[in-house]
Design an enzyme around this catalytic site. Structure first.
Site, PDB file in Angstrom:
ATOM      1  N   GLU A 132       2.217   8.680  -6.030  1.00  0.00           N
ATOM      2  CA  GLU A 132       1.188   9.348  -5.211  1.00  0.00           C
ATOM      3  C   GLU A 132       1.131  10.863  -5.423  1.00  0.00           C
ATOM      4  OE1 GLU A 132       0.920   8.106  -1.138  1.00  0.00           O
ATOM      5  OE2 GLU A 132       1.034   5.982  -1.634  1.00  0.00           O
ATOM      6  N   GLU A 243       2.396  -1.000  -3.297  1.00  0.00           N
ATOM      7  CA  GLU A 243       2.624  -0.954  -1.844  1.00  0.00           C
ATOM      8  C   GLU A 243       1.413  -1.525  -1.151  1.00  0.00           C
ATOM      9  OE1 GLU A 243       3.563   2.908  -0.170  1.00  0.00           O
ATOM     10  OE2 GLU A 243       4.923   3.402  -1.810  1.00  0.00           O
TER      11      GLU A 243
END
Ligand SMILES: *[C@@H]1O[C@H](CO)[C@@H](O)[C@H](O)[C@H]1NC(C)=O
Ligand SMILES: *[C@@H]1O[C@H](CO)[C@@H](O)[C@H](O)[C@H]1NC(C)=O
Ligand SMILES: *[C@@H]1O[C@H](CO)[C@@H](O)[C@H](O)[C@H]1NC(C)=O
Ligand SMILES: *[C@@H]1O[C@H](CO)[C@@H](O)[C@H](O)[C@H]1NC(C)=O
Ligand SMILES: *[C@@H]1O[C@H](CO)[C@@H](O)[C@H](O)[C@H]1NC(C)=O
Ligand SMILES: *[C@@H]1O[C@H](CO)[C@@H](O)[C@H](O)[C@H]1NC(C)=O
Ligand SMILES: *[C@@H]1O[C@H](CO)[C@@H](O)[C@H](O)[C@H]1NC(C)=O
Length: 397
Positions: A132, A243
């Site tokens: 991220e 995720e």
């Protein structure tokens, strides 16, 4: 034959359906109190992952965020010997923010390879450089104080560094990836990262997409939007879900309520449609960030009795069609990327390289509004355009 080649490419762009797929969990370097996990902690966690009552398969793969033991400069993480002791496969993670080099990560990993050799290497299913980072330096990430990230040029340089350092090791043939939000993947500024990796890895949380109608009943179509958008820019590369999950307790985000019932419904209505069809790392078996009020763990104290029913219905099929773009959301200032505000106060404060699990902080993940929603339709058209181009290319062959 020409027609079937074209069709198979179009299908690849739309969805994947490999049979032999990964079932996994994410695993932070610390526990939910911020303490380092030792080898025994990791072993208990990995054993619990594989032994969950009612699970639709063996969750035998773990995604790590860092090769470095929590709160050390470059000691190899205790998850390595724990994985060897429990025959647990690993998606390795190299923490790539808050630093201008990944030497400590690579030193830890090569030290572990020197010690364990092929016993470790044989368990590795892939290597992710970063998590991220691109979201955190994007406009919405900055607006939301998502924490320290890194830009595409740096991530590309780090991936090259990792490939070069690992080229003469037992990991030389492993596939490389980078983990990010779907909004980061569809951002053309980040294309060089896609070009550098073997497959894409996406984190997607309808729970956090509060600028859309993210009540639990819409979660499947929101997740499908994120996947479709990511596949649209993947150029035929595989897309792994690194995720996803739904919170069982904590504050609501938009229309998303954090309840055990909703977490269980997300598993049944979304997870069960992914398991066995895609590579999925569920978020999560065990929470790892004390600062996050929102909790996702499916067990207490690594009990093999889950918080909700993990048995999948016999007839789990496809996800619902991607969510249509609602008229008001394009004008919203917007919130959710489905990103997780993966700020980790320890790692960002010290600049040290230990990625704890996301989603983190209480204010939590907010993301793009208009930009990302516009991108979905652009990406959908792009995927169609690409399949036409591939069809033409196949015809020319
Ligand atoms: C280790 O796990 C793999 C599946 O991930 C399995 O194929 C293999 O047989 C296991 N090895 C042992 C010694 O249990
Ligand atoms: C796209 O990426 C660039 C470069 O990181 C960033 O400045 C921009 O904010 C991103 N756009 C969106 C909509 O996230
Ligand atoms: C963005 O998220 C915050 C925190 O959940 C919420 O208070 C706010 O209403 C959201 N804004 C929009 C436009 O959804
Ligand atoms: C979990 O374990 C801790 C430490 O052993 C204990 O204090 C706590 O009560 C346990 N919680 C549950 C829900 O079993
Ligand atoms: C768990 O879910 C499965 C699939 O939906 C269902 O068949 C089963 O009856 C459920 N078990 C319990 C104890 O509710
Ligand atoms: C979007 O529209 C729906 C239905 O018209 C409404 O319920 C919702 O509050 C609106 N959301 C925003 C953020 O304006
Ligand atoms: C993300 O986490 C950081 C650190 O905990 C926090 O300061 C920030 O406010 C969070 N971002 C949002 C959007 O809540």
């Amino acid at each position: 034959m020409r027609v079937s080649a074209a069709l198979s490419i179009a299908v690849t762009l739309g969805s994947t359906a490999a049979q032999d797929t990964i079932l996994g969990f994410n695993s932070g370097a610390s526990d939910d109190k911020g303490n380092a996990k030792n080898q025994q902690d990791f072993e208990r966690e990995f054993k619990a992952a594989k032994s969950l009552n009612g699970a639709p398969g063996e969750f035998n793969t773990i995604r790590l965020y860092s090769n470095i033991q929590w709160n050390t400069p470059s000691t190899p993480i205790a998850a390595f010997p724990a994985a060897i002791a429990t025959n647990t496969s690993l998606l390795l993670g190299i923490w790539a923010s808050g630093t201008d080099n990944i030497d400590n990560e690579l030193n830890a990993l090569t030290a572990a390879l020197d010690e364990h050799g092929s016993k470790l290497a044989d368990l590795v299913v892939g290597i992710s450089v970063g998590s991220e980072d691109l979201y955190r330096v994007s406009e919405p990430g900055l607006r939301n104080n998502a924490g320290v990230g890194n830009n595409a040029d740096t991530i590309v340089r780090f991936i090259k560094d990792a490939k070069s350092r690992l080229a003469n090791t037992a990991l030389k043939d492993k596939p490389f990836t980078h983990v990010d939000t779907w909004t980061a993947w569809v951002n053309g500024s980040n294309k060089a990262v896609i070009d550098e990796i073997d497959f894409l890895a996406v984190n997607a949380f309808p729970f956090y997409e509060s600028e859309r109608d993210n009540q639990i009943s819409n979660a499947g179509s929101l997740l499908n939007s994120a996947l479709t958008a990511t596949e649209g820019v993947a150029g035929g590369k595989d897309v792994w879900i690194t995720e996803t999950g739904w919170a069982y307790t904590g504050p609501a985000f938009g229309a998303a309520d954090a309840t055990v019932d909703n977490a269980g419904e997300y598993w049944q209505e979304v997870g069960c449609k992914l398991f066995g069809k895609r590579n999925v790392f569920w978020y999560t078996l065990r929470d790892a960030n004390p600062d996050n009020e929102v909790k996702f763990a499916i067990t207490d104290n690594l009990s093999t009795t889950p918080r909700y029913n993990l048995t999948c219905p016999a007839d789990s099929e496809e996800l619902p069609t991607p969510a249509p773009i609602s008229s008001n959301s394009t004008t919203s200032t917007g919130n959710g990327t489905g990103s997780s505000n993966e700020t980790n106060s320890d790692s960002t404060a010290s600049g040290s390289a230990s990625g704890s699990a996301s989603p983190s902080a209480t204010g939590a993940a907010q993301g793009t509004g208009a930009g990302s929603l516009t991108s979905v339709s652009m990406v959908n058209s792009m995927a169609m355009a690409l399949s036409v181009i591939f069809a033409l290319a196949a015809w020319a062959l």
